[in-house]
Scaffold this motif. Sequence first.
Motif, PDB file in Angstrom:
ATOM      1  N   VAL A  61      -4.819 -47.669 -23.999  1.00 15.84           N
ATOM      2  CA  VAL A  61      -4.419 -46.286 -24.197  1.00 15.84           C
ATOM      3  C   VAL A  61      -3.016 -46.191 -24.770  1.00 15.84           C
ATOM      4  CG1 VAL A  61      -3.381 -45.945 -21.937  1.00 15.84           C
ATOM      5  CG2 VAL A  61      -4.447 -44.001 -23.094  1.00 15.84           C
ATOM      6  N   MET A  62      -2.248 -47.277 -24.649  1.00 20.78           N
ATOM      7  CA  MET A  62      -0.885 -47.277 -25.161  1.00 20.78           C
ATOM      8  C   MET A  62      -0.831 -47.453 -26.678  1.00 20.78           C
ATOM      9  SD  MET A  62       0.731 -46.797 -22.427  1.00 20.78           S
ATOM     10  CE  MET A  62       2.372 -46.997 -23.058  1.00 20.78           C
ATOM     11  N   ARG A  63      -1.904 -47.956 -27.278  1.00 15.10           N
ATOM     12  CA  ARG A  63      -1.914 -48.115 -28.735  1.00 15.10           C
ATOM     13  C   ARG A  63      -1.904 -46.736 -29.380  1.00 15.10           C
ATOM     14  NH1 ARG A  63      -2.615 -53.372 -30.199  1.00 15.10           N
ATOM     15  NH2 ARG A  63      -2.640 -52.701 -32.381  1.00 15.10           N
ATOM     16  N   GLY A  64      -1.027 -46.540 -30.318  1.00 16.82           N
ATOM     17  CA  GLY A  64      -0.868 -45.218 -30.924  1.00 16.82           C
ATOM     18  C   GLY A  64       0.300 -44.458 -30.355  1.00 16.82           C
ATOM     19  N   SER A  65       0.919 -44.997 -29.305  1.00 17.08           N
ATOM     20  CA  SER A  65       2.171 -44.423 -28.820  1.00 17.08           C
ATOM     21  C   SER A  65       3.314 -44.990 -29.659  1.00 17.08           C
ATOM     22  CB  SER A  65       2.376 -44.763 -27.345  1.00 17.08           C
ATOM     23  OG  SER A  65       2.553 -46.161 -27.180  1.00 17.08           O
TER      24      SER A  65
END
Length: 817
Positions: A61-65
């Motif tokens: 879920v951290m990808r794209g932060s």
Amino acid sequence: FDTPVNELGDFGIGILLYFKMLRFLGVLVVILGGAAAYNINYFDSTDYSANGQAVLPTVSVMRGSAVCDTYQAVCAQASGCGTCSISAAGVASGDGCVAIKSCEFTPENAYVMLGIAGAFLIANLVMGWQHWKIEVEADEAEQTAQDYSVMVNDPDPDAVDPDEWQKFFSQFGHVAYVTVALTNGKLLTLMAERRAVLRRLGFENGVNKTPDEQIQFDAEENTRLYNKLSFLQKRSLGLVQQRHRLLELDAAIQKEAVDGKFVATKVFIVFETEESQRRCLQQMTVGTIPAALDFVGDLRKHLIFRGTNVLDICEAPEPTDVIWENLETPFKHQVIEQTVTNTLSLGIVALCGYLIYAIHEAGMPGLAAIFISVTNSVMPTALKAINEQEEHLTQGSKQTSLLLKLVVLRWMTTGFIVLLVRDVATTLDEEFIKKIWAILLADALTTPCLRLLDPGSRLGRYYFSKKAETQEKMNSYFLGTSWFLAERYTDMTKTIFVSLFFAAIFPQGLFVTAVAFFVSYWVDMYCLFRLWKQPPAMDGSLADAARVQISLVLLAHTFVTHHFFRGWPFDGYEPTGSYVGGVPLYEKTDLQSKYNVFDWSRGKWMSDEQARIVLIYAIVNIAAVSVFAVYYFGHSFKYGVHKLIWGSYVSVGDARQDEYSFVPGIQTYVPMVSHKSLGLPLIATELQKLDTEHICFTMKSAEEYDRDNLVNSNAFRGNVSNQRRRGLFSICKQYKSQKLMDWEIENVEVDMATIHEWERETMLKTKKVLRGGIEEVGAMGKMGGVKIGSMKSLDTKNKEKASKSSMLNAGPENYEL
């Protein structure tokens, strides 16, 4: 789960608007999350970080932060550096070399954030219009006592006769009810606590005992036993302690009943038609100052009570919204009290924030994190306890005050403190952004699941209830879980606050927020019907406050986004503009961590595009603060001045023609007092002068109403006469219209062919007497033993058939004409 959301209006406009807002914001955040997908895709690309966020798992879920894992080595030593190199972990090697982040945002990223803020602002305005429309439609679709009623805030102290008020207000139309509230708040509070103590005594020693036997004990012996207890033992809930408290309450009640002065403090007038209520408010609404000074001005003489009192009137709140024991609280006392409690609450929140910051600065971030968790767990309970000390006139006002306190706490612990205590250099690190993800995940799953599980109440229902020795104690475990609508609103605004607060560096948080809203929608819907206590009906004031908070959220969003874009990439170094051996020289700077939200100056580390974005956001912040101040504070100031001098009344929608007495299920202003340990409120007025069908709760028989009526309490001793006892309690009196009395006469004949001969004779006599014009008997709803007011319709719209009659449930010996 299949209950249409519009049907929730039966619980009050406040709850209806809460679920409408949850659903609206959930859909809105999904749409805005789609817009933020541009930023998510950019941050997940090699255009942003040359390593492509390789430090993160492939599926995370951290990808794209905004996690940045690309660094470059630069020289930060004025005397020059050796050969600088950078490791895969982002550690610089070489004499005088340091690592700086090599990740830049694009102008398009900033424009997406501006677009999200603008769309949210427009949506908030649309939501406000939608809520206004819902309130108008609800007002027109469902008639409540508020639609027919006015409240007098400054009656003459000795004006306790409801007939006098009925005669005065009849100039606007027929008056259906008059309730004169007396200054007996202290007495009601004492008697409610006494009933709670009696209930607890009955829990423990009520097996095979009558109510009188349950409380029989030797007072002197119990006092002797109580005095032997330690300080801590005296604060427990054992039999000796409860009996001692009962003796104290009896003495206090007796003293208050004998020495207390009970005068009129508020008067509630219920008209038969909406048009009468509106006519009254339009003609009699005056400013607070003229009413306080009894300044007549151009007010006509027939509108002045007793020829001397310029009444301060307003539309009455809903009956279940009134806190009867607090009606006597003067406005000055409320202002002082709320100033003290709000200052105390803000001071405690500020102290907690300072302690968290100080612990972090002392080099103990782990302890700071634990302290934040403890604060989030303990402080809401403490703030609720502080809020309970405030004497509000309505539940809506009380919840709004709690809303303010909880919002300040939750925004501080989940937003501002998280930002302030971070190491600035870690702003774009995975560790920091994971904290944001953890907060939003808790809002989306952990908190709703805890509400759904409701472990405390379920333990009572499934375990402790089986061990109860009395039926009443067992029933107490099935009363439902106490909850606060203000707390639900603050959870909602807190979630959107965290999401927008960190949206610049964690844009996927918008999708997590959408999940949180939809999960909360279904969980709270289930809890409302299955787990929670039924709340009092409240107006839309909490929704109004929540929309103001969303405006503040947008301000916080633009402020913090300006801070993020200005300080990017938060590595703590800036170029000096000079070179050593042909290599650019960098130096430390703390300007990246500054929080001047109006600063458009250019930092040395900024590119031309970054400087332009910072300028745009500084202008936006200045404009946003100006608009907010003018729109909200200016409007509030204008409204306040107008209300003080001229008064304020604006009718909502068109007046319906339905008559109050023929609206099914409608309530009236019956004085009562609640206690947190009692399932239902305690009535605090004589019931002979009103129709029990207009009480906000239903009981099986008149005996049950009498049992929960404080007027019949055995707390009063012999030196309190019956006349004095009646003067201790507020008065609620019904005045039946001719149409209602004619309807009751006709409904006496409904089943004439099927009833017994003695019943037919009794009804014929009743009909004859009523047609003879004894209106006072009709107004009181009783004639001897015949309770005409209890004849109700099975067809709730036309009242064509009588569904029940006390005459049909008793023998001829019970009737006295």
